[in-house]
Design a protein around this motif. Structure first.
Motif, PDB file in Angstrom:
ATOM      1  N   PRO A  24       0.650  10.200   2.028  1.00 24.82           N
ATOM      2  CA  PRO A  24       1.091   8.836   2.322  1.00 24.82           C
ATOM      3  C   PRO A  24       0.503   8.271   3.612  1.00 24.82           C
ATOM      4  CG  PRO A  24       2.946  10.134   1.580  1.00 24.82           C
ATOM      5  CD  PRO A  24       1.788  11.076   1.751  1.00 24.82           C
ATOM      6  N   ALA A  25       0.268   9.109   4.601  1.00 21.89           N
ATOM      7  CA  ALA A  25      -0.324   8.620   5.853  1.00 21.89           C
ATOM      8  C   ALA A  25      -1.760   8.141   5.622  1.00 21.89           C
ATOM      9  CB  ALA A  25      -0.291   9.705   6.917  1.00 21.89           C
ATOM     10  N   ILE A  26      -2.535   8.913   4.862  1.00 27.98           N
ATOM     11  CA  ILE A  26      -3.912   8.511   4.559  1.00 27.98           C
ATOM     12  C   ILE A  26      -3.925   7.237   3.717  1.00 27.98           C
ATOM     13  CG2 ILE A  26      -5.992   9.175   3.296  1.00 27.98           C
ATOM     14  CD1 ILE A  26      -5.452  12.064   4.175  1.00 27.98           C
ATOM     15  N   VAL A  27      -3.064   7.196   2.711  1.00 29.68           N
ATOM     16  CA  VAL A  27      -3.004   6.020   1.838  1.00 29.68           C
ATOM     17  C   VAL A  27      -2.577   4.787   2.624  1.00 29.68           C
ATOM     18  CG1 VAL A  27      -1.752   5.002  -0.100  1.00 29.68           C
ATOM     19  CG2 VAL A  27      -2.651   7.315  -0.278  1.00 29.68           C
ATOM     20  N   GLY A  28      -1.576   4.932   3.478  1.00 25.30           N
ATOM     21  CA  GLY A  28      -1.136   3.805   4.293  1.00 25.30           C
ATOM     22  C   GLY A  28      -2.244   3.282   5.185  1.00 25.30           C
ATOM     23  N   THR A  29      -3.013   4.186   5.764  1.00 26.30           N
ATOM     24  CA  THR A  29      -4.126   3.782   6.621  1.00 26.30           C
ATOM     25  C   THR A  29      -5.214   3.074   5.813  1.00 26.30           C
ATOM     26  OG1 THR A  29      -3.667   5.671   8.058  1.00 26.30           O
ATOM     27  CG2 THR A  29      -5.804   4.615   8.293  1.00 26.30           C
ATOM     28  N   LEU A  30      -5.563   3.626   4.658  1.00 31.48           N
ATOM     29  CA  LEU A  30      -6.587   3.003   3.799  1.00 31.48           C
ATOM     30  C   LEU A  30      -6.176   1.599   3.365  1.00 31.48           C
ATOM     31  CD1 LEU A  30      -7.786   5.803   1.346  1.00 31.48           C
ATOM     32  CD2 LEU A  30      -9.173   4.542   2.962  1.00 31.48           C
ATOM     33  N   VAL A  31      -4.954   1.477   2.886  1.00 38.81           N
ATOM     34  CA  VAL A  31      -4.498   0.192   2.361  1.00 38.81           C
ATOM     35  C   VAL A  31      -4.361  -0.834   3.486  1.00 38.81           C
ATOM     36  CG1 VAL A  31      -2.583  -0.970   1.195  1.00 38.81           C
ATOM     37  CG2 VAL A  31      -3.419   1.198   0.333  1.00 38.81           C
ATOM     38  N   ALA A  32      -3.863  -0.403   4.633  1.00 35.47           N
ATOM     39  CA  ALA A  32      -3.764  -1.333   5.761  1.00 35.47           C
ATOM     40  C   ALA A  32      -5.159  -1.805   6.189  1.00 35.47           C
ATOM     41  CB  ALA A  32      -3.043  -0.673   6.931  1.00 35.47           C
ATOM     42  N   GLY A  33      -6.122  -0.900   6.214  1.00 32.30           N
ATOM     43  CA  GLY A  33      -7.488  -1.282   6.563  1.00 32.30           C
ATOM     44  C   GLY A  33      -8.094  -2.252   5.572  1.00 32.30           C
ATOM     45  N   VAL A  34      -7.882  -2.020   4.287  1.00 34.52           N
ATOM     46  CA  VAL A  34      -8.408  -2.912   3.255  1.00 34.52           C
ATOM     47  C   VAL A  34      -7.741  -4.283   3.357  1.00 34.52           C
ATOM     48  CG1 VAL A  34      -8.435  -3.309   0.758  1.00 34.52           C
ATOM     49  CG2 VAL A  34      -9.108  -1.103   1.656  1.00 34.52           C
ATOM     50  N   THR A  35      -6.439  -4.305   3.625  1.00 36.03           N
ATOM     51  CA  THR A  35      -5.722  -5.572   3.736  1.00 36.03           C
ATOM     52  C   THR A  35      -6.200  -6.376   4.944  1.00 36.03           C
ATOM     53  OG1 THR A  35      -3.809  -4.539   2.706  1.00 36.03           O
ATOM     54  CG2 THR A  35      -3.436  -6.619   3.835  1.00 36.03           C
TER      55      THR A  35
END
Length: 105
Positions: free
Chosen positions: A49-60
């Motif tokens: 979840p930490a990696i996914v949260g970082t990826l999605v926040a960066g894309v957003t």
């Protein structure tokens, strides 16, 4: 001789951008839900979840910052699809699913 007609850029690019942001926010909501229901004391399960949260926040953030450039490209009819951003969102959902399966093991 009249004034040149203004070009109608339409609302399709804006709707697409807003849909992309809605998808990102829903994935972030899923990340928060996964973090809420993690077993206590399982630090390994936090990695996904930490990696996914970082990826999605960066894309957003990238989507928000590049919106005006993309709108101009749509108006000039030279837009290209955001395949990389879409692929990152898809990978993030798969990674979140795998981290959820890791919790069950």
């Amino acid at each position: 001789m009249g004034a040149p007609e203004p070009t109608d850029t339409g609302l399709q690019p804006e709707r697409t951008s807003l849909a992309f942001v809605r998808t990102s926010v829903s994935i972030l909501g899923l990340v928060v839900a996964c973090l809420r229901w993690l077993p206590p004391g399982n630090a390994t399960a936090l990695v996904g979840p930490a990696i996914v949260g970082t990826l999605v926040a960066g894309v957003t953030v990238h989507e928000h910052r590049s919106r005006t450039l993309r709108m101009a490209r749509f108006a000039a009819e030279s837009a290209t699809p955001a395949i990389g951003a879409g692929a990152l969102l898809a990978v993030s959902v798969v990674l979140l699913s795998l981290s959820g399966l890791w919790i069950l093991v």
